[in-house]
Design a protein around this motif. Sequence first.
Motif, PDB file in Angstrom:
ATOM      1  N   UNK A  16       4.260  27.098  26.559  1.00  0.00           N
ATOM      2  CA  UNK A  16       4.978  28.357  26.496  1.00  0.00           C
ATOM      3  C   UNK A  16       5.323  28.771  25.059  1.00  0.00           C
ATOM      4  N   UNK A  17       5.387  27.796  24.155  1.00  0.00           N
ATOM      5  CA  UNK A  17       5.732  28.133  22.767  1.00  0.00           C
ATOM      6  C   UNK A  17       4.572  28.813  22.051  1.00  0.00           C
ATOM      7  N   UNK A  18       3.349  28.320  22.265  1.00  0.00           N
ATOM      8  CA  UNK A  18       2.182  28.852  21.564  1.00  0.00           C
ATOM      9  C   UNK A  18       1.352  29.784  22.426  1.00  0.00           C
ATOM     10  N   UNK A  19       1.604  29.779  23.746  1.00  0.00           N
ATOM     11  CA  UNK A  19       0.798  30.587  24.650  1.00  0.00           C
ATOM     12  C   UNK A  19      -0.541  29.976  24.992  1.00  0.00           C
ATOM     13  N   UNK A  20      -0.786  28.729  24.553  1.00  0.00           N
ATOM     14  CA  UNK A  20      -2.058  28.072  24.829  1.00  0.00           C
ATOM     15  C   UNK A  20      -2.139  27.619  26.288  1.00  0.00           C
ATOM     16  N   UNK A  21      -3.325  27.719  26.848  1.00  0.00           N
ATOM     17  CA  UNK A  21      -3.600  27.203  28.196  1.00  0.00           C
ATOM     18  C   UNK A  21      -4.535  26.024  28.075  1.00  0.00           C
ATOM     19  N   UNK A  22      -4.181  24.913  28.731  1.00  0.00           N
ATOM     20  CA  UNK A  22      -5.015  23.716  28.737  1.00  0.00           C
ATOM     21  C   UNK A  22      -5.743  23.629  30.070  1.00  0.00           C
ATOM     22  N   UNK A  23      -7.056  23.602  30.037  1.00  0.00           N
ATOM     23  CA  UNK A  23      -7.827  23.546  31.272  1.00  0.00           C
ATOM     24  C   UNK A  23      -9.181  22.910  30.999  1.00  0.00           C
ATOM     25  N   UNK A  24      -9.900  22.580  32.084  1.00  0.00           N
ATOM     26  CA  UNK A  24     -11.284  22.116  31.983  1.00  0.00           C
ATOM     27  C   UNK A  24     -12.207  23.250  32.403  1.00  0.00           C
ATOM     28  N   UNK A  25     -13.344  23.349  31.730  1.00  0.00           N
ATOM     29  CA  UNK A  25     -14.384  24.299  32.131  1.00  0.00           C
ATOM     30  C   UNK A  25     -15.707  23.551  32.205  1.00  0.00           C
TER      31      UNK A  25
END
Length: 673
Positions: free
Chosen positions: A142-151
């Motif tokens: 939430x601080x950086x707006x980054x989303x962590x996911x697998x593709x």
Amino acid sequence: MSSAGDSLNPGDTLNSSTYIVSTKGKFALGFFQRIESATQNSYLAISEIADQSSGFNLFVWFGSRVNPIVNNSSMLTLDNKGTLKVVHQGGDPILLFSPPQPNENTVATLLDSGNFILKEVHLNGSMKQDTLLPGMKLGVNYRTGQAWSLTSWLTEHIPVPGAFTLEWDPKGLELVIKQRGVVHWKSGVLRDNQFENISPHMTSMYEFNVVSNQDEQSFSFMYKNQSQKLQYWLLLSFGQLQNDVQVAIARADKCDGYNIDGGCQRWNQPVCRHHGDTLVLDRGHFVSEYDSSYYISDANLGFSDCEATCWGNCSCVAFNNLFENSTGCKFWTNISDFVANDWPDSEFVYILSTIKHSHSGKEKWIWIGTGITFAFVILACIVCYLRRKRKAVLQGKNKETDEETELLNLVSTDRSIDVNEVPNDRKKRPDVSIFSYECVVAATNNFSLESKLGEGGFGSVYMGTLLTGQKVAVKRLSRNSGQGIIEFKNELILISKLQHTNLVKLLGCCILKEERMLIYDGYMSPEYAMEGLFSIKSDVYSFGVLMLEIVSGRRNNNFHRADHVLNLVGYAWDLWKEGEGLELIDPTLGDSCNEYQVLRCIHVSLLCVEDDAIDRPTISNMLSMLTNDSSQLPLPKKPAFSIGRKTTVANISKKELEVYTVNGLSISDMDAR
């Protein structure tokens, strides 16, 4: 191999001939070419170092999947503002990370876990790689707006981002697999280190960690038993999630939009596709004077994209990949042009296989639904009458009618049905027989445990078989039930007056000294059979049995199986558990019925006949289940009065025993005797 240590400091660069190697030499980061690739493209990647002789080809992360480098001019740089990027000749810089605020103290480090971090920011997560390593996060910062996911990769050998993603849902607190944004699979909520839709055998080897605070919402895992080999989760190009020993954790590739098995989700389907339609692999030729094929020559489309495109186009009857590297799409629109063969030059294609559908089946389903609704209205009216009349009798407000007096006299006489007598040969006015004790003993095999359906404070219920072959339920009142002869007669009077084909039928009674028994036709709900309790769910149980009879074309009490004693409800439950629910359908329906709708009707019926009344749906919920195909149904539990039943405890909420008023109609609660 030339190593630049395990970190990049502000101002450092990494060229195509040097690598960053983790402290213990487990992973390396640099510019690599895939050994089996036919191109000279290179990628910024992280590879496991198995040994010095095997080289680099076990990649766990790619930082430039969409933009491979076509020459050896590439460099990875970390500038004095904390920005990490790849620069190369003939192209724009590839930005990997830019901090919200410039930070001259940023250091990029490759850890022995395979994670490449800038302080606490996981680049691997933000870049959406296809491999999840222990300790790596899925979720959102939430601080950086980054989303962590697998593709997933586009194909097995092309690391370009593919069709499937593995994400952590911060609202549902569960793992989800999506295909191009459409949810195909959900893990279910994590409870006690166990996901609902992942095998306990699989999850027993992991420790899961969920972080939920104002800074982030994330999921990660660790192996309970650490080993020297690389341990990871891998999202394959066709939607399957597997671990390092190639055992499937999730099978999104098995989700077709109709089934809900193993976490599969439903999604909107084209009107031309139906449950049971599939695209199956075949081999042959398309032969026609006019070519019925068309192409999409997009190298960013993989197999799953082609399959989804064909499924969504009602004119498409077959598809395959266009290029030899399994990218691009080719479609056909005329199935009659296909000739199956095994010739050397024949090609493999995926052919649409359909099931038969009939418009008359829809009409018959409407007719069945109308009949069920009408029967339910009759049941509701009769149950309402029963409750109101029973309350009036208990309060002493009504005097006994001539018919009631006649029945009292009949019960008081010595006439009874002998063990060898046909029970239907009885007096006509109260259509109830007086069974001899010997007859009941013979029918229930001397009240054996094998015949016992259940037991409660009100008494025990046994399944019995009369000499005519008719199945009955015998309610044997407990001597400690507190029910006297007058109360017993009153109940007998009330139920004997409610003779209807769609209502539980009282066949007769047996009185011998202190023995008091009622013989029924098992529509009887378990809470009434065991405890003498009526609730708003009692008629739901009867309705569920009625629906099973309509679907199967068989009566519950006249159903027989040669291998063991089993009523229709028990038989339907066994078929459902084995995934053979269609075997229950009346053969006379043939191909005229919609199998999905009939299976839904069976599913709702099994919910209606569940053991505990509190678990059954309400009338409004049940009708919604039947009329709304898009709503998801809970899994049914073992029904009441099925084979192997030993005990029953009525579990009716206090609210369900209160007074209900609907459209001015009062339905009062009933107290157990």
